[in-house]
Design a protein around this motif. Structure first.
Motif, PDB file in Angstrom:
ATOM      1  N   TYR A 187       0.860  -1.185   0.000  1.00  0.00           N
ATOM      2  CA  TYR A 187       0.000   0.000   0.000  1.00  0.00           C
ATOM      3  C   TYR A 187       0.892   1.229   0.000  1.00  0.00           C
ATOM      4  N   SER A 188       0.795   1.998  -1.067  1.00  0.00           N
ATOM      5  CA  SER A 188       1.562   3.236  -1.141  1.00  0.00           C
ATOM      6  C   SER A 188       0.632   4.390  -0.768  1.00  0.00           C
ATOM      7  N   GLY A 189       1.201   5.557  -0.640  1.00  0.00           N
ATOM      8  CA  GLY A 189       0.387   6.727  -0.340  1.00  0.00           C
ATOM      9  C   GLY A 189       0.213   6.930   1.156  1.00  0.00           C
ATOM     10  N   ARG A 190      -0.678   7.824   1.456  1.00  0.00           N
ATOM     11  CA  ARG A 190      -0.917   8.267   2.832  1.00  0.00           C
ATOM     12  C   ARG A 190      -1.462   7.138   3.710  1.00  0.00           C
ATOM     13  N   ILE A 191      -0.806   6.936   4.837  1.00  0.00           N
ATOM     14  CA  ILE A 191      -1.299   6.039   5.879  1.00  0.00           C
ATOM     15  C   ILE A 191      -1.061   6.758   7.205  1.00  0.00           C
ATOM     16  N   ASP A 192      -2.138   7.011   7.934  1.00  0.00           N
ATOM     17  CA  ASP A 192      -2.048   7.791   9.168  1.00  0.00           C
ATOM     18  C   ASP A 192      -1.814   6.942  10.414  1.00  0.00           C
ATOM     19  N   TYR A 193      -2.288   5.714  10.421  1.00  0.00           N
ATOM     20  CA  TYR A 193      -2.200   4.853  11.600  1.00  0.00           C
ATOM     21  C   TYR A 193      -2.717   5.568  12.846  1.00  0.00           C
ATOM     22  N   ASP A 194      -3.959   6.042  12.766  1.00  0.00           N
ATOM     23  CA  ASP A 194      -4.594   6.643  13.937  1.00  0.00           C
ATOM     24  C   ASP A 194      -5.980   6.015  14.126  1.00  0.00           C
ATOM     25  N   GLU A 195      -6.644   6.392  15.205  1.00  0.00           N
ATOM     26  CA  GLU A 195      -7.942   5.795  15.542  1.00  0.00           C
ATOM     27  C   GLU A 195      -9.002   6.064  14.470  1.00  0.00           C
ATOM     28  N   ALA A 196      -9.000   7.256  13.897  1.00  0.00           N
ATOM     29  CA  ALA A 196      -9.980   7.585  12.853  1.00  0.00           C
ATOM     30  C   ALA A 196      -9.785   6.681  11.633  1.00  0.00           C
ATOM     31  N   GLU A 197      -8.546   6.447  11.260  1.00  0.00           N
ATOM     32  CA  GLU A 197      -8.266   5.582  10.122  1.00  0.00           C
ATOM     33  C   GLU A 197      -8.670   4.139  10.428  1.00  0.00           C
ATOM     34  N   LEU A 198      -8.381   3.686  11.633  1.00  0.00           N
ATOM     35  CA  LEU A 198      -8.771   2.340  12.042  1.00  0.00           C
ATOM     36  C   LEU A 198     -10.285   2.170  11.941  1.00  0.00           C
ATOM     37  N   ARG A 199     -11.054   3.138  12.438  1.00  0.00           N
ATOM     38  CA  ARG A 199     -12.523   3.078  12.337  1.00  0.00           C
ATOM     39  C   ARG A 199     -12.976   3.035  10.883  1.00  0.00           C
ATOM     40  N   ALA A 200     -12.368   3.856  10.042  1.00  0.00           N
ATOM     41  CA  ALA A 200     -12.744   3.903   8.626  1.00  0.00           C
ATOM     42  C   ALA A 200     -12.417   2.585   7.915  1.00  0.00           C
ATOM     43  N   VAL A 201     -11.287   1.985   8.253  1.00  0.00           N
ATOM     44  CA  VAL A 201     -10.921   0.697   7.642  1.00  0.00           C
ATOM     45  C   VAL A 201     -11.888  -0.393   8.111  1.00  0.00           C
ATOM     46  N   ARG A 202     -12.281  -0.348   9.374  1.00  0.00           N
ATOM     47  CA  ARG A 202     -13.264  -1.318   9.877  1.00  0.00           C
ATOM     48  C   ARG A 202     -14.609  -1.152   9.157  1.00  0.00           C
ATOM     49  N   GLN A 203     -15.004   0.086   8.874  1.00  0.00           N
ATOM     50  CA  GLN A 203     -16.232   0.330   8.110  1.00  0.00           C
ATOM     51  C   GLN A 203     -16.088  -0.213   6.692  1.00  0.00           C
ATOM     52  N   THR A 204     -14.903  -0.075   6.118  1.00  0.00           N
ATOM     53  CA  THR A 204     -14.636  -0.626   4.791  1.00  0.00           C
ATOM     54  C   THR A 204     -14.768  -2.143   4.828  1.00  0.00           C
ATOM     55  N   ARG A 205     -14.239  -2.758   5.869  1.00  0.00           N
ATOM     56  CA  ARG A 205     -14.364  -4.208   6.034  1.00  0.00           C
ATOM     57  C   ARG A 205     -15.836  -4.615   6.033  1.00  0.00           C
ATOM     58  N   ASP A 206     -16.662  -3.890   6.772  1.00  0.00           N
ATOM     59  CA  ASP A 206     -18.092  -4.209   6.841  1.00  0.00           C
ATOM     60  C   ASP A 206     -18.764  -4.039   5.477  1.00  0.00           C
TER      61      ASP A 206
END
Length: 186
Positions: A47-66
């Motif tokens: 995965y290239s590009g922006r990766i923040d590794y913060d709680e907001a990103e974790l929540r958004a990735v979990r929503q993507t999973r769903d």
């Protein structure tokens, strides 16, 4: 090879992401509940590009999973609606890119777009190939009664039923014991 290599790689990521859910994970726990777990998952893929590794990103990735779990089991025409929405919401504009050790390949979002947005758009691009080839039936949920794992059946004859050898062996053992019991053997 059923699909193009980049489609198969994207499907591998989608499966890995969805199988972090508690009912699908090897541990039985949600394996995407911490930033460290997100970092480990992303580290297994390019995965290239922006990766923040913060709680907001974790929540958004979990929503993507769903969202991806939802689209995985939809009929072909219904999947088209969700895939098109994912592309619209991600403001997808396909272009060729070459970076790191990768040759020319397709990107469709700005590298600075949030990670979850890029994940949804890349997943949508892979699902486009699956839909166009009329192969949505190869997107499956594990046939084991106690597993919600998913997989993309890329086998030649499309007959895979379980997400892992472990689930297949477990279900075969249950069936074997059931047959023994029906035949009067303890």
């Amino acid at each position: 090879m059923l699909f193009a290599p980049d489609t198969e790689e994207a499907l591998d990521f989608i499966v890995a992401l969805m199988n972090t859910e508690a009912g699908a994970s090897r541990s039985g726990d949600d394996e995407l509940s911490t930033i460290a777990q997100l970092r480990a998952l992303i580290g297994r893929f390019t995965y290239s590009g922006r990766i923040d590794y913060d709680e907001a990103e974790l929540r958004a990735v979990r929503q993507t999973r769903d969202l991806l779990r939802e689209v995985w089991t939809l009929e072909r025409d219904a999947a088209v609606e969700v895939v098109n929405r994912m592309l619209r919401e991600g403001r997808a504009l396909p272009y060729l890119a070459r970076h790191d050790d990768l040759d020319w390949h397709l990107h469709a979002t700005d590298p600075d777009a949030p990670l979850a947005v890029r994940m949804r758009v890349e997943a949508a691009l892979a699902l486009i190939d699956v839909i166009r080839m009329d192969e949505t039936g190869r997107l499956r949920v594990c046939g084991a009664t106690d597993c919600t794992g998913v997989f993309a059946d890329l086998s030649k004859n499309g007959s895979k039923r379980f997400c892992s050898v472990r689930c297949g062996n477990r279900m075969n053992m249950i069936a074997h014991r059931s047959r023994k019991h029906l035949n009067g053997n303890p």
